[in-house]
Design a protein around this motif. Structure first.
Motif, short mmCIF file in Angstrom:
data_model
loop_
_atom_site.label_atom_id
_atom_site.label_comp_id
_atom_site.label_asym_id
_atom_site.label_seq_id
_atom_site.Cartn_x
_atom_site.Cartn_y
_atom_site.Cartn_z
N ARG B 28 1.03 0.38 -4.81
CA ARG B 28 0.89 -0.82 -5.69
C ARG B 28 -0.63 -1.30 -5.54
NH1 ARG B 28 5.46 -4.47 -6.57
NH2 ARG B 28 7.25 -3.15 -6.54
N GLY B 29 -1.16 -1.08 -4.46
CA GLY B 29 -2.79 -1.59 -4.34
C GLY B 29 -2.78 -2.84 -3.79
N HIS B 30 -2.11 -3.83 -4.38
CA HIS B 30 -1.84 -5.27 -3.50
C HIS B 30 -0.63 -5.72 -4.07
CE1 HIS B 30 -5.73 -4.50 -5.71
NE2 HIS B 30 -6.34 -5.01 -4.56
N ILE B 31 0.00 -6.37 -2.74
CA ILE B 31 1.22 -6.94 -2.87
C ILE B 31 1.56 -8.09 -2.04
CG2 ILE B 31 2.29 -5.27 -1.23
CD1 ILE B 31 4.71 -4.81 -2.83
N SER B 32 2.28 -9.09 -2.53
CA SER B 32 2.72 -10.20 -1.88
C SER B 32 3.79 -9.79 -1.15
CB SER B 32 3.02 -11.36 -2.80
OG SER B 32 3.96 -11.07 -3.63
N ILE B 33 3.86 -10.63 0.07
CA ILE B 33 5.00 -10.69 1.15
C ILE B 33 6.26 -10.58 0.30
CG2 ILE B 33 6.44 -11.72 2.82
CD1 ILE B 33 3.93 -10.94 4.21
N ASP B 34 6.50 -11.63 -0.76
CA ASP B 34 7.71 -11.61 -1.35
C ASP B 34 7.94 -10.28 -2.30
OD1 ASP B 34 8.18 -14.01 -0.55
OD2 ASP B 34 7.63 -15.18 -2.29
N ASP B 35 6.93 -9.94 -2.95
CA ASP B 35 7.25 -8.63 -3.73
C ASP B 35 7.52 -7.59 -2.87
OD1 ASP B 35 6.84 -10.23 -5.98
OD2 ASP B 35 4.88 -9.51 -6.59
N LEU B 36 6.84 -7.40 -1.63
CA LEU B 36 7.02 -6.61 -0.81
C LEU B 36 8.45 -6.28 -0.26
CD1 LEU B 36 5.80 -4.15 1.04
CD2 LEU B 36 4.95 -6.11 2.56
N TYR B 37 9.10 -7.65 -0.11
CA TYR B 37 10.37 -7.81 0.63
C TYR B 37 11.34 -7.40 -0.66
CZ TYR B 37 14.56 -9.96 2.64
OH TYR B 37 15.68 -10.25 3.16
N THR B 38 11.13 -7.82 -1.89
CA THR B 38 11.98 -7.12 -2.84
C THR B 38 11.90 -5.90 -3.08
OG1 THR B 38 11.70 -9.17 -3.98
CG2 THR B 38 12.40 -7.68 -5.33
N ALA B 39 10.90 -5.12 -3.13
CA ALA B 39 10.60 -3.79 -3.25
C ALA B 39 11.20 -2.87 -2.08
CB ALA B 39 9.17 -3.30 -3.59
N ILE B 40 10.98 -3.45 -0.84
CA ILE B 40 11.26 -2.72 0.20
C ILE B 40 13.02 -2.71 0.29
CG2 ILE B 40 11.49 -4.22 2.37
CD1 ILE B 40 9.31 -2.24 3.48
N LYS B 41 13.53 -3.48 -0.12
CA LYS B 41 14.86 -3.47 -0.02
C LYS B 41 15.77 -2.66 -0.51
CE LYS B 41 16.79 -8.12 1.29
NZ LYS B 41 17.72 -7.47 1.91
N TYR B 42 15.05 -1.80 -1.53
CA TYR B 42 15.80 -0.75 -2.27
C TYR B 42 15.77 0.46 -1.29
CZ TYR B 42 15.39 -2.73 -6.79
OH TYR B 42 15.63 -3.69 -7.89
N LYS B 43 14.92 0.48 -0.22
CA LYS B 43 14.66 1.77 0.59
C LYS B 43 15.87 1.11 1.72
CE LYS B 43 11.58 4.92 -0.20
NZ LYS B 43 10.68 6.05 0.20
N PHE B 44 15.30 -0.15 2.16
CA PHE B 44 15.73 -0.83 3.41
C PHE B 44 16.59 -1.99 3.13
CE2 PHE B 44 13.09 2.09 5.67
CZ PHE B 44 13.75 2.10 6.72
#
Lengths: 133, 133
Positions: B28-44
């Motif tokens: 993504r280049g740059h990502i906020s904690i919240d977006d990171l959390y949302t996105a990462i939940k697909y994997k974890f």
DNA sequence: GTATTTGCAAATGATTTGCAGTGCT
DNA sequence: AGCACTGCAAATCATTTGCAAATAC
């Protein structure tokens, strides 16, 4: 006197609390909410943090003050003035203004990115003369 | 693979959560904690916010990633790389890298302020091409 | 007199912490 | 095996909100 005028100029009602806020920012140059609260209590034992937050928010809304976000530290606030950079000491936290002409950088940015750019924040970190021993 | 190596290189233990964090930031280049959390939940599905905060903190500690503080917005995080500036769209929040040579500004800053300066953060705000209609 | 501001207490939101269980090297 | 990492729930810290009383204009 002068500070009252700044408020009126931004169409804000003049209250003693607001005057005190501007006085302190003017005097200190840059100040965090917490330090503002501590310092202002000498004049206004009864002032509440909520009032500070509300006013800081309002004053930013009319571009009377500006937030300086600093890597690894809490934000400080300053009265709006011409564009400048900041140097911040990693040891003691002191924040200092540095003259800085943004023209070239803004133009280059617009050329490269095709953004319409109108605002810039520059914070440099290092060690101040005092903390270098 | 590559991301595992980045962790080892910074003497951090390799965990799937950490690899996922770096993968996402890299992508993504740059990502906020919240977006990171949302996105990462697909994997974890089971990952916790606390783990993200802890890891982001740890990774900043070893200069693997860096926080980008943005006026009026939540911080985003990026993998450390050569110095560059950021342009940020006030409308949609998009953040973009801009080449930027800090040499002159750092030198001038040291001359003027007598600080020893080694780090710089530049965030320009404006409107991106898309949001200009 | 009317609208805004203040200060309180409570609500919300963000980040951190303690700890038991798990996983990395 | 030993220490670091994870995930949960609870604790802490920061900021915002609702509302009644006070104040500015």
């Amino acid at each position: 006197m002068k500070h009252e005028h700044i408020l009126k100029h931004h169409q804000l009602k003049v209250t003693p609390q607001r005057i005190a806020i501007i006085e302190l920012m003017h005097h200190r140059g840059h100040i965090s909410i917490d330090d503002l609260y501590t310092a202002i209590k000498y004049k206004f034992a009864s002032i509440s943090l909520a009032t500070l937050y509300k006013n800081v928010h309002t004053m930013m809304g009319v571009s009377l003050i500006r937030e300086v976000k600093i890597p690894g530290h809490k934000s400080k606030y300053e009265i709006e003035k011409e564009t400048h950079a900041h140097v911040m000491c990693k040891e003691c936290g002191e924040l200092k203004d540095i003259p800085f002409n943004a023209e070239t950088l803004l133009k280059d940015t617009m050329n490269i990115s095709k953004y319409v750019a109108n605002d810039i924040s520059v914070v440099i970190s290092g060690i101040c003369p005092n903390c270098q021993q």
